[in-house]
Design a protein around this motif. Structure first.
Motif, PDB file in Angstrom:
ATOM      1  N   GLY A 237      14.392 -10.972  18.065  1.00  0.00           N
ATOM      2  CA  GLY A 237      13.573 -12.189  18.097  1.00  0.00           C
ATOM      3  C   GLY A 237      12.815 -12.361  19.404  1.00  0.00           C
ATOM      4  O   GLY A 237      11.629 -12.716  19.414  1.00  0.00           O
ATOM      5  N   VAL A 238      13.497 -12.127  20.518  1.00  0.00           N
ATOM      6  CA  VAL A 238      12.838 -12.272  21.819  1.00  0.00           C
ATOM      7  C   VAL A 238      11.754 -11.203  21.992  1.00  0.00           C
ATOM      8  O   VAL A 238      10.662 -11.479  22.494  1.00  0.00           O
ATOM      9  CB  VAL A 238      13.875 -12.186  22.965  1.00  0.00           C
ATOM     10  CG1 VAL A 238      13.188 -11.985  24.301  1.00  0.00           C
ATOM     11  CG2 VAL A 238      14.724 -13.447  23.000  1.00  0.00           C
ATOM     12  N   THR A 239      12.058  -9.993  21.556  1.00  0.00           N
ATOM     13  CA  THR A 239      11.094  -8.894  21.685  1.00  0.00           C
ATOM     14  C   THR A 239       9.833  -9.187  20.864  1.00  0.00           C
ATOM     15  O   THR A 239       8.708  -8.984  21.331  1.00  0.00           O
ATOM     16  CB  THR A 239      11.755  -7.574  21.237  1.00  0.00           C
ATOM     17  OG1 THR A 239      12.946  -7.387  22.008  1.00  0.00           O
ATOM     18  CG2 THR A 239      10.824  -6.387  21.438  1.00  0.00           C
TER      19      THR A 239
ATOM     20  N   LEU B 260       8.776 -12.180  19.981  1.00  0.00           N
ATOM     21  CA  LEU B 260       8.091 -13.327  20.596  1.00  0.00           C
ATOM     22  C   LEU B 260       7.184 -12.875  21.739  1.00  0.00           C
ATOM     23  O   LEU B 260       6.031 -13.327  21.858  1.00  0.00           O
ATOM     24  CB  LEU B 260       9.144 -14.313  21.115  1.00  0.00           C
ATOM     25  CG  LEU B 260       8.643 -15.583  21.799  1.00  0.00           C
ATOM     26  CD1 LEU B 260       8.003 -16.524  20.783  1.00  0.00           C
ATOM     27  CD2 LEU B 260       9.792 -16.296  22.527  1.00  0.00           C
ATOM     28  N   LEU B 261       7.688 -11.977  22.591  1.00  0.00           N
ATOM     29  CA  LEU B 261       6.888 -11.521  23.727  1.00  0.00           C
ATOM     30  C   LEU B 261       5.710 -10.654  23.282  1.00  0.00           C
ATOM     31  O   LEU B 261       4.650 -10.658  23.916  1.00  0.00           O
ATOM     32  CB  LEU B 261       7.775 -10.781  24.735  1.00  0.00           C
ATOM     33  CG  LEU B 261       8.578 -11.772  25.594  1.00  0.00           C
ATOM     34  CD1 LEU B 261       9.846 -11.155  26.127  1.00  0.00           C
ATOM     35  CD2 LEU B 261       7.711 -12.280  26.736  1.00  0.00           C
TER      36      LEU B 261
ATOM     37  N   VAL C 230       3.184 -13.470  21.715  1.00  0.00           N
ATOM     38  CA  VAL C 230       2.562 -14.442  22.628  1.00  0.00           C
ATOM     39  C   VAL C 230       1.818 -13.751  23.767  1.00  0.00           C
ATOM     40  O   VAL C 230       0.735 -14.178  24.162  1.00  0.00           O
ATOM     41  CB  VAL C 230       3.631 -15.409  23.191  1.00  0.00           C
ATOM     42  CG1 VAL C 230       3.024 -16.344  24.242  1.00  0.00           C
ATOM     43  CG2 VAL C 230       4.277 -16.203  22.066  1.00  0.00           C
ATOM     44  N   LEU C 231       2.413 -12.688  24.328  1.00  0.00           N
ATOM     45  CA  LEU C 231       1.824 -12.072  25.536  1.00  0.00           C
ATOM     46  C   LEU C 231       1.364 -10.627  25.310  1.00  0.00           C
ATOM     47  O   LEU C 231       0.958  -9.950  26.255  1.00  0.00           O
ATOM     48  CB  LEU C 231       2.838 -12.095  26.691  1.00  0.00           C
ATOM     49  CG  LEU C 231       3.221 -13.462  27.237  1.00  0.00           C
ATOM     50  CD1 LEU C 231       4.209 -13.289  28.388  1.00  0.00           C
ATOM     51  CD2 LEU C 231       2.004 -14.235  27.736  1.00  0.00           C
TER      52      LEU C 231
ATOM     53  N   LYS D  73       3.079  -8.011  24.788  1.00  0.00           N
ATOM     54  CA  LYS D  73       3.928  -7.066  25.517  1.00  0.00           C
ATOM     55  C   LYS D  73       4.460  -6.012  24.549  1.00  0.00           C
ATOM     56  O   LYS D  73       4.890  -6.333  23.432  1.00  0.00           O
ATOM     57  CB  LYS D  73       5.111  -7.795  26.169  1.00  0.00           C
ATOM     58  CG  LYS D  73       4.703  -8.823  27.222  1.00  0.00           C
ATOM     59  CD  LYS D  73       4.125  -8.159  28.457  1.00  0.00           C
ATOM     60  CE  LYS D  73       3.810  -9.183  29.548  1.00  0.00           C
ATOM     61  NZ  LYS D  73       3.136  -8.572  30.706  1.00  0.00           N
TER      62      LYS D  73
END
Lengths: 70, 70, 70, 70, 70, 70
Positions: free
Chosen positions: F24-26, F28-29, F32-33, F35
């Motif tokens: 989930g965090v991966t 999201l980044l 949004v950014l 990455k």
């Protein structure tokens, strides 16, 4: 040889207040855990309010709402 | 895939010195633990001397005393 | 008085290897930034492979695939 | 009461993007671990490209090479 | 909403001492910076003595020498 | 090449939940950014409830009171 990292929002913390935090944490670790002050490091990080979130919102947004609510 | 965080006081570290720290830590982890350089991250945090404490005092205060002592 | 935090996966790092990391980082900071070894702290965190992710997967999953691929 | 620290290079992250990261991480922790948003803290650190290394090089150097390669 | 991370060596810190550290830091931040205790987080990390280095040596080695010196 | 550190209390987080946090965090980044997932690291730290404080109390104490209150 403790290392303590204090993270707070960047909202006008003065050098005098930083000194009080450093002295207070160092004294606490000496008193509770018998740690030597000479090798106790305290590092204070001030974080922009845009970069700190709580409750899913940035502190910038939270502070604006608080100000509007008077 | 190591992550290394180097925290030092902000006292004029140059880009060249930062590059040496990054290269040195990456080489050390490859040599000692066989970690791949490509996935070794090194992050350097420079901390204002007001915000770093040792011995219950800020580094700002420590540096002033050192300078006064010559 | 630098503080260095090395985070690696918990995959059998020996006490001897930890000692080499501590000595190597301390020597690097003395050489590059003229930091005193006596007040250079190095803290190594070993993280379970379930708890470290890269590329959206845990290292546990990555290691299993690597092993299967022989 | 989770604490999440997101560290990225300082390359023009906007306040709107920071807000999306804060909201997204908070929602993720509520959904996966049933953590209360009110006591979920998210702190974003933006790191200068000179201060972030990967593959033994600073991101400043990496970005220059990428730009030169077109 | 401060976040404080206390890192010490794992050398028999009791639950009662941890409670004193948590209460002491929270009180300090309320007194010096007027921070609300309810949203002050304190996290204590205990680090194995093999994993903490000072002066280029692990604390395990330092403690052995101290014990031998009586 | 972001680095994300998620710190939660050690209260039975499963490997499946950890995998969901990492993914989930991966994601999201990346969203949004922009990455790259391949160089996004996520590290989850589970902290004993004696070692996490909020409101000046350890989570161990808070959980006991919550249980007593039914």
């Amino acid at each position: 040889m403790p290392y303590v990292n204090i993270r707070v929002t960047r909202e006008g913390v003065t050098a005098e207040q930083k000194q009080q935090l450093i002295a207070g944490v160092t004294e606490l670790l000496a008193r509770v855990l018998n740690k030597k002050p000479a090798t106790t490091f305290v590092v204070i990080d001030e974080v922009d309010t845009d970069n700190w979130g709580a409750g899913g919102e940035s502190v910038t947004v939270i502070r604006k709402r608080e100000a509007a609510a008077g």
